[in-house]
Design an enzyme around this catalytic site. Structure first.
Site, mmCIF file in Angstrom:
data_model
loop_
_atom_site.group_PDB
_atom_site.id
_atom_site.type_symbol
_atom_site.label_atom_id
_atom_site.label_comp_id
_atom_site.label_asym_id
_atom_site.label_seq_id
_atom_site.Cartn_x
_atom_site.Cartn_y
_atom_site.Cartn_z
ATOM 1 N N ILE A 111 0.821 -1.219 0.000
ATOM 2 C CA ILE A 111 0.000 0.000 0.000
ATOM 3 C C ILE A 111 0.851 1.264 0.000
ATOM 4 O O ILE A 111 0.349 2.362 -0.248
ATOM 5 C CB ILE A 111 -0.944 -0.010 1.236
ATOM 6 N N ASP A 215 -2.559 2.126 -13.352
ATOM 7 C CA ASP A 215 -2.221 2.248 -14.770
ATOM 8 C C ASP A 215 -0.894 1.551 -15.051
ATOM 9 O O ASP A 215 -0.123 1.250 -14.138
ATOM 10 C CB ASP A 215 -2.217 3.719 -15.209
ATOM 11 N N HIS A 221 6.440 0.590 -12.476
ATOM 12 C CA HIS A 221 7.251 1.119 -11.379
ATOM 13 C C HIS A 221 7.181 0.176 -10.169
ATOM 14 O O HIS A 221 8.208 -0.156 -9.563
ATOM 15 C CB HIS A 221 6.752 2.519 -11.015
ATOM 16 N N ARG A 226 9.377 -4.370 -6.862
ATOM 17 C CA ARG A 226 8.933 -5.549 -6.117
ATOM 18 C C ARG A 226 9.275 -6.876 -6.785
ATOM 19 O O ARG A 226 9.218 -7.918 -6.126
ATOM 20 C CB ARG A 226 7.427 -5.453 -5.848
#
Lengths: 304, 304, 304, 304
Positions: A111, A215, A221, A226
């Site tokens: 988050i 998007d 990104h 990650r």
């Protein structure tokens, strides 16, 4: 991941329900829609909806009235050009919506990426299921000695067994008490604690769920950070599953992302100088590089 | 709005090209896709893509696995509840992408809404067309005497004619010089000014184009401000066209938006007190209301 | 840039008005506050306020209760580490607010960076000043033949003179007509066109003004793109002025930014392979590199 | 809230360290800086930095060169006008940075507000302290019977005692096991589990900490939602503490916020009609109102 028969039926019903549309359609993504892709022991990722395809990226870049007469090879070249030159707005013109089931400690990390829309299952409003993430044996790693936020070797034997027992027992006991606190009893007059309070007893490996919409530019990104080998394993496996999905959705954009971002390297001004000196035949050491020890170690990790 | 035969053909080609999808489909929006909706003298709005429908809002609110067995009337009630209680995240789960052609001074106002994705036609890269907004006679308004940022009565006769002549002549002359500065001449060795410089000669009523993508929650916020009677006419007509489109796309969400936002009123704590006193039979004046004169004028405009 | 005597007095009054604060103070930035730094012919940048300093970045990274006992050299190392590893949140903990006066065509490019707060002078509400950007002789460049969005050689002699005349004359005439349309005349009964309409006659080189507030991370992102040699000159000079200011504000963060971002290079996976082959002694050409011609040209521009 | 002597010393050192600045200074906020305001049993809020004051809001709205000669009463009127008409950008020109210590389940709700900058203490990198939120007796509420996400009457006697025991014991046991899993033992060869894994055993009432930075407009939005009586008590007490702080920081802006937002009411188009009919003397019931039962109940809650 164990879906209930009802959930399986709902997913099958959605996959059986085809309709006509005039919108851009990605065949690779249609094959993915609604299906539950398992992640970790009880987690999942499902694609709920998507907008756009490779061609839509190019149309947006050209602000065009139609599909034009451009060949696929032109589109691929344009997409690579846009990615290389950090023209991010055409990639923002594609959007995807996922349903994700994930442990709370992963959700807390996830988050932190704020450029997405999120709708989470509310433990204030509803009762959570008894589902907890317990690492598999090969992921039960010790604290790294070099890296304050990394893992070292895998725990073995008794220590591993003990850790797994603790995690399992604490999870089950916490959940038992959660249920106990929640449940009213008309015989005794017991009221049942408010859900918004009882949830505080649940550990961070309990599973939560959300709808997550983002998007393509911001998804890339997220994936660059990650799906990176330094990301924590438990979030990386979600990122890797999404990489596979995105590859099916927008093959040209994913290829460019893989080359320029995932497989790319950022060089500092100092590192550029060192490489130029090396290419000119000089033997550069950390002492003569102008880099700190930590920086040199990372540099040497890539370039020897 | 005059589309070229090529543009018309491209739009027709897109509308002829239907395919199967498993995604949520909004019949009302399929009828809108790609078609050019005219706005002002040369502007337009086209829907390029959309994601989600009324049902998708509810599914996101419930973080559900499927469509569930809820009736349309339940969905409508849930949507009204979400709108009334400012639960914005389920509305963020729908997305729409427009192609808009609009005068630069409208674009400058529009872009102040930052929660959208934009890809604008680049006058650094390409040459703009000779198309300028010239107000119609009934929109040629004088400065308002009450409102520093509003319009008063409509100009008449000679003054109106003179203003229209000035706007037209200055636009044409600026564009002539723009073209002249841009055009190289191999005979004389004239080079042609860089496009990124020549564009500075063009006035703010020239038309530009962009792809604009936004989620439904933020679109509603935009529409509430820009479809408002106090918004400048030249942006309001775009907002009104979008309102018509959104009504076809997500009828229940639009109905709730119309009731709670567009047709709604915000009362200050002071205004609540005044209304309660009035309901109790008291005759409240500006002097006894605790409001400033300006505030009272606005209050009386709604409540008499 | 010509400030009015009133403006100079206001700036001097602000610089004379010192007070005590318990907040983090950056001596370099105090020296910059309020002063008008000239940019282009009539533009300016003023620092109106700032929050944080190098130390504040480190305190946020450590989520600490106080300043701690860390030496400046430790802070510098931590800042370099954060920048190298794309830990952006500590840099977001600093904020700066500028007053900028700039031509409208520059403002249109600038505003595409959405992660900032903007308050622009309203030509709907107020009348703009008669100030236009006219390029200096050395910036009057022809269209580049290689780069669709770039400049080539500088215009000379008659062509240059003619372009400057056109820009000046069209600007003055447009402004004359703007004033004329706006101005009511009680004798003739002429009303005066609404300001929100009259502004449409003004060309894109007229100056506007805004307050612009942004955090340090997003400012660095803006500066990396806009202080780049490929950025248009007219926005680059603003970015360069801000670079000088930021250097005074947060010297360690700026140094890291300069090394890792401004002076850094992004290598694709393909480019990494080519460099490794070169370091191993191989003679790699475009044909054997796997890169397209355009990509190879850019690669060779850095690495020979 | 029990601060360590080191933390108290650090806070005192910061409050003792005054310096000169040319920036806008808010006397009310200087009095708040760094001091730990206790919230819940172990939580706190500290102001770390701020930018701007009431006057700065007005300067931004006017895009002015200086402070101007406007009286405080003019500023107050302008601020009320801006708030009433939803002109949000001038309020975005103020910024504040907090240090917050809060239970994880509160942090999870809080972070859903995405328009802020956050730097959280990392349990991947560091070991968390043994501090858990245990509700006070008067906050130990049962599940509401009317409201799925609310509280009913307070638990009493044995049930209350049992809940508190469970919460305390589970927290302590989980933390014991967390420590146990983390701690290596060179004698036995026990390695110590990675911190990024061990943290998953900790329940949601453990305290975390972050630096949180937000502009005034978005802070008001947060406070409107979270200082609302329907917000969960455990986040509301943080919001209320921030309300007190903001009142000291920007008194005029806070007063306007209190009148137009906190104490204000949103009326739907239907509700406006009902009130107008009532003012005209009509006796309107739910049946004749056009509202649903739920909507009418909420309406009658305010208007009788």
């Amino acid at each position: 991941m164990a879906l209930t028969p009802e959930q399986i039926a709902e997913i099958e019903a959605q996959r059986a329900n085809s309709a006509q549309t005039l919108r851009a359609v990605s065949p690779g993504m249609e094959g993915r829609l609604y299906t539950a892709h398992p992640v970790l022991d009880h987690g999942l990722i499902r694609v709920i909806d998507y907008m756009g395809d490779d061609e839509a990226i190019c149309q947006a870049a050209r602000v065009s009235y139609g599909k034009g007469t451009k060949a696929v090879s032109d589109d691929r070249g344009l997409i690579r050009y846009l990615m290389r030159h950090w023209h991010s707005t055409p990639f923002e013109m594609c959007e995807v919506k996922f349903h994700v089931k994930l442990p709370v400690f992963v959700a807390r990390q996830w988050i932190r990426h704020r450029t997405a829309n999120v709708n989470e299952y509310s433990a204030r409003y509803s009762i959570l299921d008894r589902e907890f993430y317990i690492p598999s044996a090969d992921q039960l790693a010790a604290q790294s000695k070099q890296n304050n936020q990394g893992r070292g070797e895998v725990l073995q034997g008794e220590e591993a067994a003990r850790v797994l027992d603790l995690l399992r027992e604490d999870a089950m006991r916490s959940y038992d008490h959660y249920e106990d606190m929640l449940t009213p009893d008309t015989d005794t007059g017991k009221l049942g604690l408010a859900r918004e309070l009882a949830r505080m007893n649940l550990p961070a490996n309990i599973y939560t769920q959300w709808y997550w919409k983002i998007d393509l530019h911001n998804l890339f990104h997220f994936l660059r950070l990650r799906a990176d080998p330094h990301a924590q394993y438990e979030i990386r496996v979600y990122a890797e599953t999404m990489c596979d999905i995105v590859k099916d959705w927008v093959p040209s954009a994913y290829e460019a992302f893989e080359d320029y971002r995932l497989g790319g390297v950022n060089l500092s001004g100092k590192a550029v100088e060192v490489l130029k000196r090396r290419l000119a035949g000089e033997d550069v050491t950390q002492e003569t590089s102008g880099m700190s020890k930590g920086e040199w170690r990372e540099f040497a990790g890539v370039w020897g």
